[in-house]
Design an enzyme around this catalytic site. Structure first.
Site, PDB file in Angstrom:
ATOM      1  N   GLU A  87       0.859  -1.201   0.000  1.00 46.48           N
ATOM      2  CA  GLU A  87       0.000   0.000   0.000  1.00 46.48           C
ATOM      3  C   GLU A  87       0.890   1.244   0.000  1.00 46.48           C
ATOM      4  O   GLU A  87       1.962   1.241   0.611  1.00 46.48           O
ATOM      5  CB  GLU A  87      -0.914  -0.031   1.239  1.00 46.48           C
ATOM      6  CG  GLU A  87      -1.833   1.152   1.441  1.00 46.48           C
ATOM      7  CD  GLU A  87      -2.721   1.473   0.247  1.00 46.48           C
ATOM      8  OE1 GLU A  87      -2.429   2.473  -0.423  1.00 46.48           O
ATOM      9  OE2 GLU A  87      -3.682   0.724  -0.032  1.00 46.48           O
ATOM     10  N   ASP A 114       4.837   1.333  -4.400  1.00 44.63           N
ATOM     11  CA  ASP A 114       4.048   0.953  -5.574  1.00 44.63           C
ATOM     12  C   ASP A 114       4.157  -0.557  -5.826  1.00 44.63           C
ATOM     13  O   ASP A 114       5.261  -1.089  -5.999  1.00 44.63           O
ATOM     14  CB  ASP A 114       4.574   1.740  -6.786  1.00 44.63           C
ATOM     15  CG  ASP A 114       3.686   1.563  -8.010  1.00 44.63           C
ATOM     16  OD1 ASP A 114       3.078   0.492  -8.170  1.00 44.63           O
ATOM     17  OD2 ASP A 114       3.620   2.496  -8.817  1.00 44.63           O
ATOM     18  N   ASP A 137      -8.691   1.513  -7.111  1.00 48.00           N
ATOM     19  CA  ASP A 137      -9.253   2.814  -7.504  1.00 48.00           C
ATOM     20  C   ASP A 137      -9.908   2.689  -8.875  1.00 48.00           C
ATOM     21  O   ASP A 137      -9.262   2.270  -9.841  1.00 48.00           O
ATOM     22  CB  ASP A 137      -8.137   3.857  -7.560  1.00 48.00           C
ATOM     23  CG  ASP A 137      -7.499   4.047  -6.198  1.00 48.00           C
ATOM     24  OD1 ASP A 137      -8.088   4.715  -5.351  1.00 48.00           O
ATOM     25  OD2 ASP A 137      -6.405   3.467  -5.982  1.00 48.00           O
ATOM     26  N   LYS A 141     -13.398   8.523 -14.729  1.00 52.75           N
ATOM     27  CA  LYS A 141     -13.425   9.285 -15.982  1.00 52.75           C
ATOM     28  C   LYS A 141     -12.681   8.558 -17.095  1.00 52.75           C
ATOM     29  O   LYS A 141     -11.614   7.988 -16.848  1.00 52.75           O
ATOM     30  CB  LYS A 141     -12.757  10.652 -15.766  1.00 52.75           C
ATOM     31  CG  LYS A 141     -13.557  11.579 -14.881  1.00 52.75           C
ATOM     32  CD  LYS A 141     -12.858  12.923 -14.810  1.00 52.75           C
ATOM     33  CE  LYS A 141     -13.602  13.827 -13.838  1.00 52.75           C
ATOM     34  NZ  LYS A 141     -12.795  14.974 -13.412  1.00 52.75           N
ATOM     35  N   THR A 209     -14.520  -5.035   3.014  1.00 55.73           N
ATOM     36  CA  THR A 209     -13.484  -4.003   3.158  1.00 55.73           C
ATOM     37  C   THR A 209     -14.150  -2.656   3.426  1.00 55.73           C
ATOM     38  O   THR A 209     -15.354  -2.497   3.241  1.00 55.73           O
ATOM     39  CB  THR A 209     -12.611  -3.883   1.895  1.00 55.73           C
ATOM     40  OG1 THR A 209     -13.338  -3.126   0.915  1.00 55.73           O
ATOM     41  CG2 THR A 209     -12.218  -5.224   1.325  1.00 55.73           C
TER      42      THR A 209
HETATM   43  C1  SAM Z   1     -10.085   2.410  -3.459  1.00 55.84           C
HETATM   44  S1  SAM Z   1      -8.869   1.993  -2.338  1.00 55.84           S
HETATM   45  C2  SAM Z   1      -9.426   0.421  -1.702  1.00 55.84           C
HETATM   46  C3  SAM Z   1      -8.727   0.027  -0.444  1.00 55.84           C
HETATM   47  C4  SAM Z   1      -9.143  -1.320   0.158  1.00 55.84           C
HETATM   48  N1  SAM Z   1      -8.747  -2.427  -0.696  1.00 55.84           N
HETATM   49  C5  SAM Z   1     -10.616  -1.367   0.451  1.00 55.84           C
HETATM   50  O1  SAM Z   1     -11.332  -2.091  -0.255  1.00 55.84           O
HETATM   51  O2  SAM Z   1     -11.060  -0.683   1.378  1.00 55.84           O
HETATM   52  C6  SAM Z   1      -7.522   1.509  -3.407  1.00 55.84           C
HETATM   53  C7  SAM Z   1      -6.178   1.505  -2.687  1.00 55.84           C
HETATM   54  O3  SAM Z   1      -5.184   1.027  -3.578  1.00 55.84           O
HETATM   55  C8  SAM Z   1      -3.984   1.727  -3.321  1.00 55.84           C
HETATM   56  N2  SAM Z   1      -3.138   1.604  -4.531  1.00 55.84           N
HETATM   57  C9  SAM Z   1      -3.452   1.995  -5.785  1.00 55.84           C
HETATM   58  N3  SAM Z   1      -2.467   1.717  -6.646  1.00 55.84           N
HETATM   59  C10 SAM Z   1      -1.487   1.119  -5.902  1.00 55.84           C
HETATM   60  C11 SAM Z   1      -0.217   0.613  -6.231  1.00 55.84           C
HETATM   61  N4  SAM Z   1       0.263   0.647  -7.483  1.00 55.84           N
HETATM   62  N5  SAM Z   1       0.535   0.083  -5.247  1.00 55.84           N
HETATM   63  C12 SAM Z   1       0.069   0.031  -3.966  1.00 55.84           C
HETATM   64  N6  SAM Z   1      -1.146   0.504  -3.592  1.00 55.84           N
HETATM   65  C13 SAM Z   1      -1.908   1.043  -4.549  1.00 55.84           C
HETATM   66  C14 SAM Z   1      -4.443   3.145  -3.016  1.00 55.84           C
HETATM   67  O4  SAM Z   1      -3.499   3.852  -2.259  1.00 55.84           O
HETATM   68  C15 SAM Z   1      -5.729   2.891  -2.231  1.00 55.84           C
HETATM   69  O5  SAM Z   1      -5.503   2.860  -0.840  1.00 55.84           O
END
Ligand code: SAM
Length: 231
Positions: A87, A114, A137, A141, A209
């Site tokens: 994360e 990442d 995420d 858009k 989640t």
């Molecule tokens: C919409 S949130 C969902 C979080 C959790 N899985 C939930 O369902 O509550 C998506 C998460 O993915 C993380 N994220 C997105 N791209 C990532 C990457 N390349 N590496 C690590 N984390 C990432 C973001 O920081 C964010 O906290």
């Protein structure tokens, strides 16, 4: 703790934005005191899972665990497996560190970086039993769709790191993203859909989640996809 941006690929399209978000006192305390114990610092060296956990066991990697609720619950209820969370969002990392320490969990470790970089540089081929991507995420858009984590190239990187027979489990509450995931995965070489061609999983076993709860409040339908690495 180093959270270096993608140094080697400065123009790489990122699937996340680092949100400001203040850290609570307890999250900051956890980052200061427990990172050394449960965090994995080196984001460029290959990871020796057996050495990290002090045992050989199937490894589950959760990408983008957010505040870590589901990952924590799964690690607690599956003590026979090793879990690695990845994360970039520091409050979530702090929160999970706090919980790991409070529960003295020995089967959960964290990267704060990442996931694309971690998979590329730190994870050996065929090393993972399961990869979980819960509520990535959605990038609603159209002009941002290219930022979505689930893309053909990324899913081949995931496949390379999964053992043959290993699985990738995805979930989303955004229907256009579910359709995109299905399209990408159905066309991806080396995977088969565990539920049958073109079908979403109806018996996916995973805890709720935080993001999913939000989706439920908004009346969003949730879709799970489980694909197995076949070759
Ligand atoms: C919409 S949130 C969902 C979080 C959790 N899985 C939930 O369902 O509550 C998506 C998460 O993915 C993380 N994220 C997105 N791209 C990532 C990457 N390349 N590496 C690590 N984390 C990432 C973001 O920081 C964010 O906290």
């Amino acid at each position: 703790m180093t959270t270096t941006p993608d140094i080697e690929h400065p123009r790489t399209i990122r699937s996340y934005v680092i949100r400001g978000g203040r850290l609570t006192t307890s999250q900051q305390h956890a980052l200061d005191h427990y990172w050394q114990k449960y965090g994995v610092e080196d984001v460029s060296a290959p990871l020796d899972c057996a050495a990290l956990f002090g045992r050989d066991a199937p490894v589950v990697m959760e990408i983008g665990f957010g505040m870590g609720d589901s990952l924590l619950a799964m690690a607690r209820s599956n003590p026979d497996k090793n879990f690695i969370g990845v994360e970039v969002h520091k409050p979530g990392v702090g929160r999970l560190l706090h919980e790991i320490d409070a529960l003295s969990l020995s089967n959960l470790r964290i990267y704060c970086h990442d996931a694309k970089e971690i998979l590329r540089h730190c994870v050996a081929d065929n090393a993972l039993d399961t990869v979980q991507i819960f509520f990535p995420d959605p990038w609603h858009k159209k002009k941002h769709n290219k930022r979505r984590l689930v893309q053909p190239e990324f899913m081949q990187l995931v496949r390379q790191k999964l053992a043959i027979g290993g699985r990738v489990h995805m979930a989303t509450d955004w229907v256009p993203y579910a359709e995109h995931m299905m399209e990408v995965m159905s066309a991806a070489p080396g995977y088969t859909n565990a539920a049958g061609a073109g079908l979403y999983s109806t018996d996916a076993d995973r805890p709720l989640t935080k993001f999913e709860k939000r989706g439920q409040r908004l009346g969003h339908a949730v879709h799970d996809l489980i694909f197995i690495r076949t070759e």
